[in-house]
Design an enzyme around this catalytic site. Structure first.
Site, mmCIF file in Angstrom:
data_model
loop_
_atom_site.group_PDB
_atom_site.id
_atom_site.type_symbol
_atom_site.label_atom_id
_atom_site.label_comp_id
_atom_site.label_asym_id
_atom_site.label_seq_id
_atom_site.Cartn_x
_atom_site.Cartn_y
_atom_site.Cartn_z
ATOM 1 N N ASN A 90 -1.677 3.614 6.973
ATOM 2 C CA ASN A 90 -0.662 3.196 6.011
ATOM 3 C C ASN A 90 -0.545 1.922 6.129
ATOM 4 O O ASN A 90 -1.240 1.061 5.989
ATOM 5 C CB ASN A 90 0.302 4.142 6.326
ATOM 6 C CG ASN A 90 0.449 4.007 7.949
ATOM 7 O OD1 ASN A 90 0.985 2.678 8.471
ATOM 8 N ND2 ASN A 90 1.041 4.451 9.072
ATOM 9 N N CYS A 91 0.924 1.598 5.167
ATOM 10 C CA CYS A 91 1.477 0.792 4.165
ATOM 11 C C CYS A 91 1.176 -0.248 5.815
ATOM 12 O O CYS A 91 0.832 -1.336 5.913
ATOM 13 C CB CYS A 91 2.817 1.180 3.603
ATOM 14 S SG CYS A 91 3.971 0.977 4.515
ATOM 15 N N GLU A 92 1.482 0.381 7.043
ATOM 16 C CA GLU A 92 1.614 -1.396 7.976
ATOM 17 C C GLU A 92 0.751 -1.381 8.615
ATOM 18 O O GLU A 92 0.331 -2.390 9.135
ATOM 19 C CB GLU A 92 2.348 -0.109 9.475
ATOM 20 C CG GLU A 92 3.151 -1.442 10.204
ATOM 21 C CD GLU A 92 3.646 -0.371 11.359
ATOM 22 O OE1 GLU A 92 4.185 -1.141 12.379
ATOM 23 O OE2 GLU A 92 4.168 0.781 11.734
ATOM 24 N N VAL A 123 -0.737 -4.371 6.116
ATOM 25 C CA VAL A 123 -0.182 -5.653 5.972
ATOM 26 C C VAL A 123 -0.641 -6.298 7.478
ATOM 27 O O VAL A 123 -0.215 -7.428 7.728
ATOM 28 C CB VAL A 123 1.249 -5.146 5.788
ATOM 29 C CG1 VAL A 123 2.006 -4.781 4.583
ATOM 30 C CG2 VAL A 123 1.899 -4.838 7.266
ATOM 31 N N PHE A 165 0.990 -1.215 -0.339
ATOM 32 C CA PHE A 165 -0.352 0.406 -0.242
ATOM 33 C C PHE A 165 1.008 1.591 -0.079
ATOM 34 O O PHE A 165 1.852 1.530 1.210
ATOM 35 C CB PHE A 165 -1.003 0.406 1.362
ATOM 36 C CG PHE A 165 -1.978 1.342 1.473
ATOM 37 C CD1 PHE A 165 -2.584 1.781 0.215
ATOM 38 C CD2 PHE A 165 -1.740 1.789 2.300
ATOM 39 C CE1 PHE A 165 -3.304 2.868 -0.164
ATOM 40 C CE2 PHE A 165 -3.137 2.571 2.379
ATOM 41 C CZ PHE A 165 -3.525 3.532 1.588
#
Length: 258
Positions: A186-188, A191, A98
């Site tokens: 966000n990307c974290e 995932v 992402f």
């Protein structure tokens, strides 16, 4: 037809004529000669097909290299200069991640969207809170940095990861445009949701903790008290009761929250 086909055909005819003369037999029948002369063309065609398969075989070998290092559904972490980027390995050298991106908002051309995200696209995506879950190669995802596999499994010991295939399917299902937030999604977050079923970010937690230490501290409260007192003495005007209460209340709240 390959360029060396006439040469192969001529060599085939001469070879079989010499072979028939050496055995002192009758000339080879025309149908047999045609079949034998057809062999060079068949050989050239098979050689061309084999040459066409070579790039694909090399690609498969390249992809299998990452399949030996990572498993489908693994969480990949890449340290960057100011932050850490995360992704989910899908197999075949592909990673779902992402990332903020402004391009899907201004263009519908998939060729432009699939190109590597530049810093300009990334910054504008952060400002306008636009992002997309995309699938890139391992090389494009890592961008030359070291890849760490499943580092959060030790941190989230009380939260066991989901099945590897379930993680990969979740990552693939969220492909496309997704609203982006630097602190809250966000990307974290992406995932963590895919692998553990909960949306959280240790980077956001550490950032908020640092801001709290800087802003909500006793030193800041004392500075606000002195600033308010100096402003009153410098202006030399009578403050309203509302402004006076506000100048006393704000430093007090900061002091209590520190």
């Amino acid at each position: 037809m390959p360029p060396d086909f006439p040469l192969l055909l001529s060599l085939g005819r001469k070879t079989f004529r010499l072979f028939s003369e050496s055995l002192h037999t009758k000339p080879v029948p025309p149908c047999t000669m045609f079949s034998l002369c057809f062999l060079p063309m068949l050989f050239a065609a098979l050689t061309q097909k084999q040459e066409k398969k070579n790039p694909k075989q090399e690609e498969e070998v390249c992809e299998s290299k990452y399949d030996l290092k990572f498993r489908r559904g693994d969480l990949l972490e890449v340290p960057r200069t100011l932050f850490i980027h995360f992704g989910i390995y899908l197999g075949g050298g592909r990673v779902a991640h992402f990332i903020p991106d402004i391009m899907p908002l201004i263009s519908g051309d998939q060729r432009k969207i699939q190109k590597m995200v530049t810093n300009t696209r990334l910054v504008l995506g952060v400002i306008l809170k636009r992002g997309s879950v995309r699938v890139d190669s391992v090389e494009d995802f890592a961008y030359g940095s070291e890849i760490i596999v499943n580092p959060t499994d030790k941190v989230c010991s009380s939260l066991p990861p989901l099945d590897q295939e379930t993680v990969a399917l979740r990552a693939e299902r969220l492909r496309g445009q997704v609203p982006y937030s630097l602190l809250w999604f966000n990307c974290e977050h992406y995932v963590m949701y895919c692998r553990y079923g909960t949306s959280m970010s240790f980077q956001t937690f550490q950032f908020c903790k640092t801001v709290r230490r800087l802003v909500l501290s006793r030193g800041v409260a004392k500075a606000m008290w002195l600033l308010g007192l100096g402003l009153v003495l410098y202006v030399h005007v009578a403050l309203s009761s509302c402004m006076l209460l506000l100048s006393l209340l704000v430093p007090f709240l900061v002091w209590m929250a520190a």
